[in-house]
Design an enzyme around this catalytic site. Structure first.
Site, short mmCIF file in Angstrom:
data_model
loop_
_atom_site.label_atom_id
_atom_site.label_comp_id
_atom_site.label_asym_id
_atom_site.label_seq_id
_atom_site.Cartn_x
_atom_site.Cartn_y
_atom_site.Cartn_z
N GLY A 1 113.52 -85.16 -39.52
CA GLY A 1 114.52 -85.08 -40.59
C GLY A 1 115.92 -84.88 -40.04
O GLY A 1 116.87 -85.54 -40.48
N TYR B 1 95.67 -83.65 -44.80
CA TYR B 1 96.98 -84.23 -44.46
C TYR B 1 96.94 -85.75 -44.63
O TYR B 1 97.82 -86.34 -45.27
CB TYR B 1 97.34 -83.86 -43.02
CG TYR B 1 98.61 -84.53 -42.51
CD1 TYR B 1 99.86 -84.15 -42.97
CD2 TYR B 1 98.55 -85.55 -41.55
CE1 TYR B 1 101.02 -84.77 -42.50
CE2 TYR B 1 99.71 -86.17 -41.07
CZ TYR B 1 100.94 -85.77 -41.55
OH TYR B 1 102.08 -86.38 -41.09
N SER C 1 102.82 -91.65 -42.77
CA SER C 1 102.28 -91.47 -41.41
C SER C 1 101.20 -92.50 -41.16
O SER C 1 100.57 -92.98 -42.11
CB SER C 1 101.64 -90.08 -41.30
OG SER C 1 100.95 -89.94 -40.07
P1 NAD Z 1 108.79 -80.57 -38.51
O1 NAD Z 1 107.75 -79.54 -38.81
O2 NAD Z 1 109.32 -80.66 -37.13
O3 NAD Z 1 110.00 -80.40 -39.51
C1 NAD Z 1 109.68 -80.30 -40.87
C2 NAD Z 1 110.92 -80.05 -41.67
O4 NAD Z 1 110.51 -79.91 -43.03
C3 NAD Z 1 111.66 -78.79 -41.28
O5 NAD Z 1 113.05 -79.01 -41.39
C4 NAD Z 1 111.19 -77.80 -42.36
O6 NAD Z 1 112.16 -76.82 -42.65
C5 NAD Z 1 111.02 -78.72 -43.56
N1 NAD Z 1 110.13 -78.21 -44.58
C6 NAD Z 1 108.82 -77.88 -44.46
N2 NAD Z 1 108.37 -77.39 -45.63
C7 NAD Z 1 109.41 -77.45 -46.51
C8 NAD Z 1 109.57 -77.08 -47.85
N3 NAD Z 1 108.58 -76.52 -48.55
N4 NAD Z 1 110.78 -77.26 -48.44
C9 NAD Z 1 111.82 -77.79 -47.73
N5 NAD Z 1 111.72 -78.16 -46.44
C10 NAD Z 1 110.53 -77.98 -45.84
O7 NAD Z 1 108.17 -81.94 -39.02
P2 NAD Z 1 108.29 -83.42 -38.43
O8 NAD Z 1 107.25 -83.58 -37.37
O9 NAD Z 1 109.69 -83.72 -38.10
O10 NAD Z 1 107.80 -84.28 -39.67
C11 NAD Z 1 108.69 -84.83 -40.63
C12 NAD Z 1 107.92 -85.78 -41.53
O11 NAD Z 1 107.37 -86.83 -40.77
C13 NAD Z 1 106.75 -85.11 -42.26
O12 NAD Z 1 106.65 -85.63 -43.55
C14 NAD Z 1 105.56 -85.53 -41.42
O13 NAD Z 1 104.37 -85.52 -42.17
C15 NAD Z 1 105.97 -86.91 -40.99
N6 NAD Z 1 105.29 -87.36 -39.75
C16 NAD Z 1 105.44 -86.66 -38.59
C17 NAD Z 1 104.77 -87.09 -37.46
C18 NAD Z 1 104.89 -86.37 -36.14
O14 NAD Z 1 104.09 -86.64 -35.23
N7 NAD Z 1 105.88 -85.50 -35.94
C19 NAD Z 1 103.97 -88.22 -37.51
C20 NAD Z 1 103.84 -88.91 -38.71
C21 NAD Z 1 104.51 -88.46 -39.83
#
Ligand code: NAD
Length: 263
Positions: A20, A154, A141
């Site tokens: 994000g 998930y 994802s």
């Molecule tokens: P991360 O855990 O590093 O960051 C998550 C962010 O979401 C943080 O800024 C956190 O504060 C915020 N957040 C969590 N719960 C919240 C809530 N209730 N209200 C407001 N903000 C909230 O996550 P990431 O790995 O950067 O993942 C971001 C997106 O990408 C997610 O939707 C995840 O499912 C998706 N994704 C990630 C991966 C990966 O490998 N990192 C792979 C596929 C999809």
């Protein structure tokens, strides 16, 4: 191709860190005015300040709200009533075996990963419709296709995101609004770092190597055989958010390093 988002108002949910934050930074660099969101006032304000310090870019605002409830989503909309670009990024993931995952686990993933996107899309799409221009992007994802056995809850939530995005794209037919899902594979965000922390402590290896070993073991169809960087995901999102992507809608666009083994 020069992406110019000057004058566009973008909201990136869950953008204090991880994918994000990288998206917020790229949209800002492209000239968009960006709203950073996270749960705590303090962390969200700090992320917005960091983004400003990394300028030049558009204006930066901070809007804290916990998107795990209807009230939290409404509080965000009250602070930020209209946007041109909505990035539904906030998401949680927690590996728990199916037989240990109580209803609360399923409900928490559903509320944050799916219902926040439904509530925010419902709130912001009418404003986009009035201007006949808008972009809604769901961070789904590859797990929405390849349901991970260690976190079925998930995977199901991400399949639902892809379905909501496809349905909304059709609902917005004939307008200048596009709705798409982006499907990252394993990506080295702060959330994934936390997930790998135990393994890193056990092996003493650098994070990138632990991540690559995770990819080879748990996502063995990966063609790049490593985790992606958050910037690699943000690049695709920024393109889809731009006017250049006007004929791409209702799509699930992969940035998964080739994990999904289909044509
Ligand atoms: P991360 O855990 O590093 O960051 C998550 C962010 O979401 C943080 O800024 C956190 O504060 C915020 N957040 C969590 N719960 C919240 C809530 N209730 N209200 C407001 N903000 C909230 O996550 P990431 O790995 O950067 O993942 C971001 C997106 O990408 C997610 O939707 C995840 O499912 C998706 N994704 C990630 C991966 C990966 O490998 N990192 C792979 C596929 C999809």
């Amino acid at each position: 191709m020069q992406i110019d988002l000057t004058g566009k108002r973008a909201l990136v949910t869950g953008s204090t860190e991880g994918i994000g934050y990288a998206i917020a930074r790229q949209l800002s660099r492209a000239g968009a005015d960006v709203v950073v969101n996270g749960r705590s006032e303090d962390k969200t304000a700090k992320a917005a300040a960091r983004l400003k310090s990394e300028g030049p870019g558009g204006k930066v605002k901070s809007a804290a709200a916990d998107l795990s409830t209807a009230e939290g989503c409404a509080a965000l909309v009250a602070q930020i009533p209209q946007v041109d670009i909505l990035i539904n990024n906030a998401g949680i993931f927690q590996p728990i075996d199916f037989f240990d995952a109580e209803d609360e686990v399923w409900d928490r993933h559903w509320q944050v990963n799916v219902m926040s996107t439904v509530r925010l899309s419902r709130a912001y799409l009418p404003g986009m419709q009035k201007l006949n221009w808008g972009r809604v992007i769901f961070l789904a994802s590859e797990s929405g296709f390849n349901i991970p056995v260690e976190m079925i809850h998930y995977g199901v939530s991400k399949t639902a995101d892809i379905a909501v995005a496809r349905g909304l794209a059709k609902r917005m037919a004939g307008t200048g609004i596009t709705v798409n899902s982006v499907l990252p594979g394993p990506t080295l965000s702060e959330g994934v770092e936390t997930m790998l922390a135990e393994e890193q402590a056990r092996t003493g290896l650098p994070l990138e190597e632990v991540a690559a070993a995770f990819v080879k073991q748990h996502r063995s169809s990966s063609i790049i055989q490593r985790a992606a960087t958050v910037e690699e995901v943000a690049n695709l999102v920024t393109y889809l958010a731009s006017p250049f992507a006007s004929a791409t809608t209702g799509a699930s666009v992969r940035v998964d390093g080739g994990v999904i083994d289909t044509l």
